[in-house]
Design an enzyme around this catalytic site. Structure first.
Site, PDB file in Angstrom:
ATOM      1  N   ASP A  56      15.206  42.219   5.404  1.00  8.61           N
ATOM      2  CA  ASP A  56      13.990  41.941   6.165  1.00  8.61           C
ATOM      3  C   ASP A  56      14.197  42.376   7.610  1.00  8.61           C
ATOM      4  O   ASP A  56      14.829  41.672   8.408  1.00  8.61           O
ATOM      5  CB  ASP A  56      13.644  40.451   6.108  1.00  8.61           C
ATOM      6  CG  ASP A  56      13.218  40.006   4.730  1.00  8.61           C
ATOM      7  OD1 ASP A  56      12.521  40.781   4.059  1.00  8.61           O
ATOM      8  OD2 ASP A  56      13.592  38.895   4.313  1.00  8.61           O
ATOM      9  N   GLU A  75      17.587  42.756  -0.442  1.00  9.02           N
ATOM     10  CA  GLU A  75      16.446  42.912   0.474  1.00  9.02           C
ATOM     11  C   GLU A  75      16.916  42.775   1.912  1.00  9.02           C
ATOM     12  O   GLU A  75      17.672  41.852   2.237  1.00  9.02           O
ATOM     13  CB  GLU A  75      15.417  41.846   0.151  1.00  9.02           C
ATOM     14  CG  GLU A  75      14.263  41.732   1.093  1.00  9.02           C
ATOM     15  CD  GLU A  75      13.387  40.532   0.743  1.00  9.02           C
ATOM     16  OE1 GLU A  75      12.509  40.213   1.560  1.00  9.02           O
ATOM     17  OE2 GLU A  75      13.574  39.929  -0.321  1.00  9.02           O
ATOM     18  N   HIS A 105      19.440  39.815   2.917  1.00 12.16           N
ATOM     19  CA  HIS A 105      19.531  39.030   1.683  1.00 12.16           C
ATOM     20  C   HIS A 105      20.330  39.826   0.646  1.00 12.16           C
ATOM     21  O   HIS A 105      19.748  40.618  -0.112  1.00 12.16           O
ATOM     22  CB  HIS A 105      18.144  38.765   1.078  1.00 12.16           C
ATOM     23  CG  HIS A 105      17.233  37.909   1.883  1.00 12.16           C
ATOM     24  ND1 HIS A 105      17.095  36.561   1.682  1.00 12.16           N
ATOM     25  CD2 HIS A 105      16.354  38.226   2.867  1.00 12.16           C
ATOM     26  CE1 HIS A 105      16.185  36.074   2.504  1.00 12.16           C
ATOM     27  NE2 HIS A 105      15.719  37.067   3.242  1.00 12.16           N
ATOM     28  N   GLU A 122       9.791  39.997   9.815  1.00  8.20           N
ATOM     29  CA  GLU A 122       8.810  39.069   9.256  1.00  8.20           C
ATOM     30  C   GLU A 122       8.270  38.289  10.437  1.00  8.20           C
ATOM     31  O   GLU A 122       9.019  37.591  11.128  1.00  8.20           O
ATOM     32  CB  GLU A 122       9.461  38.142   8.235  1.00  8.20           C
ATOM     33  CG  GLU A 122       9.908  38.870   6.988  1.00  8.20           C
ATOM     34  CD  GLU A 122      10.231  37.920   5.862  1.00  8.20           C
ATOM     35  OE1 GLU A 122       9.381  37.752   4.968  1.00  8.20           O
ATOM     36  OE2 GLU A 122      11.329  37.333   5.889  1.00  8.20           O
TER      37      GLU A 122
END
Length: 482
Positions: free
Chosen positions: A260, A258, A274, A263
């Site tokens: 990001d 993942e 990640h 956020e």
């Protein structure tokens, strides 16, 4: 990341309808819908296809650029995640999941449940508060009509039955964000997950819905609240949530890398890679649950760059250098070691543009970390983990090179809005973890109170909250903004 649960429908009326130590709503990154009526029944995402509501994907235009001012518009659309959808019997309109419990007569096991239950189309604007206009997507936090819906998660489609796949190595990804209407405790997230392009239809014969109905979600938190994984119900070992009447967790998790990109709420923001060592359904220790957080196949903490957490507490927020009271542009650049699309990912840079001005990312202001640092590299991540006293799971799971491998394999664009039943979003916008003093390096992440973010509070006080993502562009580094 976001916690995802199913909607609640009226019976027989189917037309209604860490380093960062975050709980990822990934799945824990998104909270789903709750529809209220005389009789309340929960529903979930599934793999067969229902016919009560036609599935019509809202259109959304994006752009592919080759140089500044030279961009081609592409007509795309978005699709709602399967976990938010109504799940009913294939032969009628009885729900397959009620409250936070499976109907064991329809779902005695995962494979039988996939045969018995159908996933239906969605009323995007009426039920879920999801609307598009040209290149802009608006996600409302709470939508009330005949029902009440909380949060949502959507994916970008290339066609009616295929997700748009991105490989951003040696490229940049740019979008505009208006999060002026997102207070403490909420998260307007834009990120990439290594999901299958068709939602898993080709690999799993019991998945008849596919990307057209938003199936196949996974992320680095290996979420257990996904109702169907690999074309089967996640009903084995299902445990209802102790603090959410519509959520629960099954035996299996759904793991994948993942990235990001964003956020954030009006008080704080972070971008975080990640990596994972595999992309698969997980069980037991490989999920990295509980005390085995760092023994699973994914880096749940990630290596985050949150300007406030990294020591600049006046950079992003209302009235600050990047003023969250109005719209601005977020540019994320994925630099490779040899400046080619086949090279090893070596750095992730961030820029902002607001009111015609290009704003360089904030510098680190933490003792023990080089003050010239303003981007994510493997060296930065290793130093940050040491200074903050965090486990370097990022390096153990392959670091930026592994994140680049995930992009090379292909990743899907996810956009969502959610609240956090696990940690009240404190990992993003307040002091976290709560058992450490805020003066310790890495603990303070934003100005929000440690008492903020409780879902019962934000769902009441921030019912009108929303986020707008717009003007999405991709292209070679330096091509998507002036």
């Amino acid at each position: 990341m976001q916690s995802s649960v199913g909607c609640i429908e009226v019976l027989h009326q189917p037309g209604l309808a860490t380093s960062i130590l975050k709980p990822h709503p990934p799945s824990e990154m998104f909270r789903a819908a709750t529809l209220i009526a005389f009789t309340l029944l929960a529903v979930v995402g599934a793999q067969q296809v229902g016919t009560n509501t036609a599935e019509t994907h809202p259109s959304l235009s994006v752009q592919e650029c080759t140089a500044p001012g030279s961009c081609t518009t592409q007509q795309r659309s978005i699709v709602l995640d399967a976990n938010w959808r109504w799940l009913h019997t294939t032969t009628g309109y009885d729900n397959c999941y009620t409250g936070n419990t499976w109907d064991t007569s329809l779902c005695p096991d995962g494979a039988t449940c996939a045969q018995n239950c159908a996933l239906d189309g969605a009323d995007y604007s009426g039920t879920y508060g999801i609307t598009t206009s040209g290149n802009a997507l608006t996600l409302k936090f709470i939508t009330e009509s005949q029902q009440k819906n909380i949060g949502s998660r959507v994916y970008l489609l290339e066609s009616e039955s295929s997700y748009q796949i991105f490989n951003l190595k040696n490229k940049e990804f740019t979008f505009d964000i208006d999060m002026s209407n997102l207070p403490c405790g909420l998260n307007g997230a834009l990120y990439f997950s290594q999901m299958p392009k068709d939602g898993g239809m080709a690999q799993f014969s019991t998945n008849k819905a596919g990307a057209k109905y938003g199936t196949g979600y996974c992320d680095s938190q290996c979420p257990h609240d996904i109702k169907f994984i690999n074309g089967e119900a996640n009903s084995d070992g299902w445990e209802p949530s102790p603090n959410d009447s519509n959520a629960g967790k099954g035996t299996y998790g759904s793991c994948c890398a993942e990235m990001d990109i964003w956020e954030a709420n009006s008080m704080a923001a972070a971008y975080t890679p990640h990596p994972c060592t595999a992309s698969q359904r997980c069980e037991g220790t490989e999920c990295g649950d509980g005390d085995n957080r760092y023994g699973g196949i994914c880096d749940k903490d990630g290596c985050d760059f949150n300007s406030f957490r990294m020591g600049d507490q006046t950079f992003l927020g209302p009235g600050m250098t990047v003023d969250t009271k109005s719209k601005f542009t977020v540019v994320t650049q994925f630099v490779t070691s040899d400046n080619t699309t086949s090279g090893t990912l070596s750095e992730i840079r961030r820029l902002y543009v607001q009111n015609g001005q290009v704003i360089q990312n904030s510098k680190v202001n933490i003792p023990g970390i080089d003050a010239s640092v303003d981007s994510i590299t493997d060296d930065f991540c290793s130093t940050q983990k040491t200074v903050f006293g965090d486990t370097n799971s990022f390096q153990a799971k392959g670091g930026l090179a592994a994140m680049g491998d995930a992009f090379e394999a292909g990743m899907v664009l996810v956009m969502s809005v959610w609240d956090d039943h696990e940690a009240n979003m404190l990992w993003l916008d307040s002091n976290y973890p709560l058992d450490k003093d805020a003066s310790e390096p890495g603990v303070a992440r934003g100005t929000c109170s440690t008492d903020s973010g409780k879902p019962t509070d934000v769902e009441s006080s921030a019912a009108s909250a929303s986020v707008v993502f717009s003007n999405i562009k991709t292209g070679p580094i330096g091509s998507t903004f002036a």
